[in-house]
Motif scaffolding. Structure first.
Motif, short mmCIF file in Angstrom:
data_model
loop_
_atom_site.label_atom_id
_atom_site.label_comp_id
_atom_site.label_asym_id
_atom_site.label_seq_id
_atom_site.Cartn_x
_atom_site.Cartn_y
_atom_site.Cartn_z
N ALA A 114 10.51 4.33 -65.75
CA ALA A 114 10.55 4.02 -67.18
C ALA A 114 9.22 3.43 -67.64
O ALA A 114 8.71 3.78 -68.72
N MET A 115 8.65 2.55 -66.85
CA MET A 115 7.36 1.96 -67.20
C MET A 115 6.24 3.00 -67.16
O MET A 115 5.32 2.97 -67.98
N ALA A 123 10.57 -3.53 -76.15
CA ALA A 123 11.73 -2.64 -76.13
C ALA A 123 11.32 -1.18 -76.29
O ALA A 123 12.14 -0.28 -76.15
N GLU A 124 10.05 -0.93 -76.59
CA GLU A 124 9.55 0.45 -76.60
C GLU A 124 9.89 1.16 -75.30
O GLU A 124 10.20 2.36 -75.29
N VAL A 125 9.84 0.43 -74.18
CA VAL A 125 10.05 1.05 -72.88
C VAL A 125 11.47 1.62 -72.74
O VAL A 125 11.64 2.83 -72.54
N ALA A 177 15.24 9.18 -74.07
CA ALA A 177 15.09 10.64 -74.15
C ALA A 177 14.55 11.26 -72.86
O ALA A 177 14.37 12.48 -72.80
N ARG A 178 14.30 10.45 -71.85
CA ARG A 178 13.66 10.96 -70.64
C ARG A 178 14.56 11.99 -69.94
O ARG A 178 15.79 11.90 -69.97
N ARG A 236 5.14 12.48 -69.63
CA ARG A 236 5.38 11.56 -68.52
C ARG A 236 6.88 11.38 -68.28
O ARG A 236 7.30 11.06 -67.16
N MET A 237 7.69 11.54 -69.34
CA MET A 237 9.15 11.36 -69.23
C MET A 237 9.90 12.67 -69.09
O MET A 237 11.10 12.66 -68.87
N ASN A 238 9.20 13.79 -69.29
CA ASN A 238 9.84 15.12 -69.33
C ASN A 238 10.92 15.14 -70.41
O ASN A 238 12.06 15.56 -70.17
N ALA A 239 10.56 14.70 -71.61
CA ALA A 239 11.49 14.66 -72.76
C ALA A 239 11.17 15.85 -73.65
O ALA A 239 10.07 15.95 -74.21
#
Length: 433
Positions: free
Chosen positions: A211-212, A238-240, A246-247, A369-372
């Motif tokens: 997540a980070m 809380a942005e994290v 959505a990741r 980075r999140m594959n969203a």
């Protein structure tokens, strides 16, 4: 995070963006690493294709009872089989080295972001209202005090006790100032959910490495974070957790935009700000913030950025605070941002503007980075979403602004009208008798 294929096709634009960030061109070294990776992949594929072809030839040789040829072909297959792990290891090593370098490169700024080195090169977009000193407020206050002077004099803000408990950069709020802080957070959260259409979220305060990494706090800003055990980090914002909702998902275009808000504690080590803002509440290890996060399509992200800024400004207008909006220059904007607007509130006690909110559009930088991803209405895709984040606003800094802008000559603090209902009718904070 960048797509190496995009860098290969747009090397000049990529290096130009880095130059505006004050960095040297990186495309040659990145493409060299990618060439090693691609070469290893090509060799591995060629080796596998040769093994497949040899297997067919072995079958024919065996059918023809040509034992010598079959044994020779088997020996070649065995040699190729031994070579395969080395090629795969070479590919993995090149990919890991490439990914490590890509993860440490900041986002490319938009063309309309002003070039510059630091905050002195930021450009004012617009301002709201006028300083309280210029419109007849702060009557009788000859020399406005800073928030910590006001809070300590009222006996409701204690840095010494906090230091005994936790060390520097902490504070204990008590009585009506503690309530005022809570009121500010609740007021802002209500405004964003009831008037601006954000969905309230109560997220975890502990998150994992992935997540980070997704929102780009890791690996570059590891020293600015607080580790909690072996598997978790305390959230710096809380942005994290909100963005990572959505990741590893494929959304439908009909679901977008997603708009989330949360009021949470935030934790930052402030490793890179030693000696800065050591007095008062401006730069704390623990603070509260109302966060705004949007997840949208590429076509709508610029429009969403403007909308987010307006939402953050709305709470300051309701608090009747004077502020200005600054477009951050390339040298001052955040790592993941393509463009950032900072809202800076006027603090009479400091006689200066200080950041109270920051609204950024990140493009697909975090989404990669999140594959969203998402699919269009007609089923095309998936494509990477665009992410945005902003403060709606920082509760502690809003408290500072309210205290300094609403201070009275006798040391009391008037409560802004919009906060009185949250204070159960209290209109002035005074020292307890």
């Amino acid at each position: 995070m960048y797509d190496i294929r995009w860098i290969r096709e747009n090397a000049a634009a990529f290096d130009g963006g880095l130059t505006r960030r004050g960095l040297a061109p990186l495309s040659p070294s990145l493409l060299e690493l990618d060439d090693v990776r691609r070469s290893a992949i090509a060799k591995a594929q060629a080796t596998q294709e040769r093994r497949n072809a040899l297997s067919k030839e072995i079958g024919k040789a065996m059918g023809a009872k040509d034992v010598a040829l079959a044994e020779k072909l088997k020996a070649e297959v065995a040699a190729l089989k031994e070579e395969q792990p080395g090629l795969e290891a070479q590919e993995r090593a090149a990919k890991e080295a490439l990914d490590e370098k890509l993860a440490a490169i900041p986002n490319t700024p938009f063309e309309d972001v002003p070039d510059g080195v630091d905050e002195h090169d930021n450009v004012q977009l617009h301002a709201h209202g006028v300083k309280p000193e210029e419109r007849g407020l702060l009557k009788g206050v000859n020399e406005p005090k800073q928030h910590f002077e006001l809070g300590e004099a009222l006996g409701q803000m204690d840095f010494e006790k906090a230091a005994k408990l936790s060390g520097a950069r902490f504070v204990v709020l008590q009585n009506q100032i503690a309530r005022l802080s809570r009121a500010i957070g609740q007021f802002m959260l209500d405004t964003h959910t009831e008037e601006h259409g954000y969905t309230e979220v109560n997220p975890p305060l502990l998150v994992r490495d992935d997540a980070m990494f997704g929102t780009a706090q890791l690996p570059k800003f590891r020293e600015d974070q607080f580790r909690a055990g072996e598997e978790h980090w305390l959230i710096p914002t809380a942005e994290v957790p909100l963005t990572n909702l959505a990741r590893e998902s494929i959304l439908s275009e009909q679901e977008l935009p997603l708009r989330f808000t949360a009021l949470t504690p935030c934790f930052r080590s402030e490793a890179g700000s030693a000696g800065r803002d050591t007095r008062g509440m401006l730069r704390q290890h623990q603070f509260e913030k109302v966060e705004l996060v949007s997840i949208t399509t590429p076509e709508k992200s610029r429009e969403e950025h403007e909308r987010m800024l307006a939402c953050a400004e709305a709470v300051l207008k309701k608090l009747d605070l004077h502020y200005r909006v600054m477009t951050l220059c390339t040298g001052d904007m955040g790592f993941a941002s393509q463009k950032t607007w900072d809202i800076e509130a006027w603090l009479p006690g400091q006689k200066t503007y200080r950041e109270i909110s920051s609204c950024s559009v990140c493009g697909d930088f975090q989404a990669r980075r999140m594959n969203a991803r998402y699919k269009t209405k007609d089923g095309k895709g998936p494509f990477f979403v665009h992410t945005l984040n902003g403060s709606g606003t920082a509760v502690g800094r809003a408290l500072i602004a309210v205290m300094e802008n609403y201070q009275n000559a006798d040391g009391s603090i008037s409560v802004p009208d919009v906060l009185v209902p949250y204070m159960r009718g209290v209109t002035k904070i005074e020292k307890a008798a």
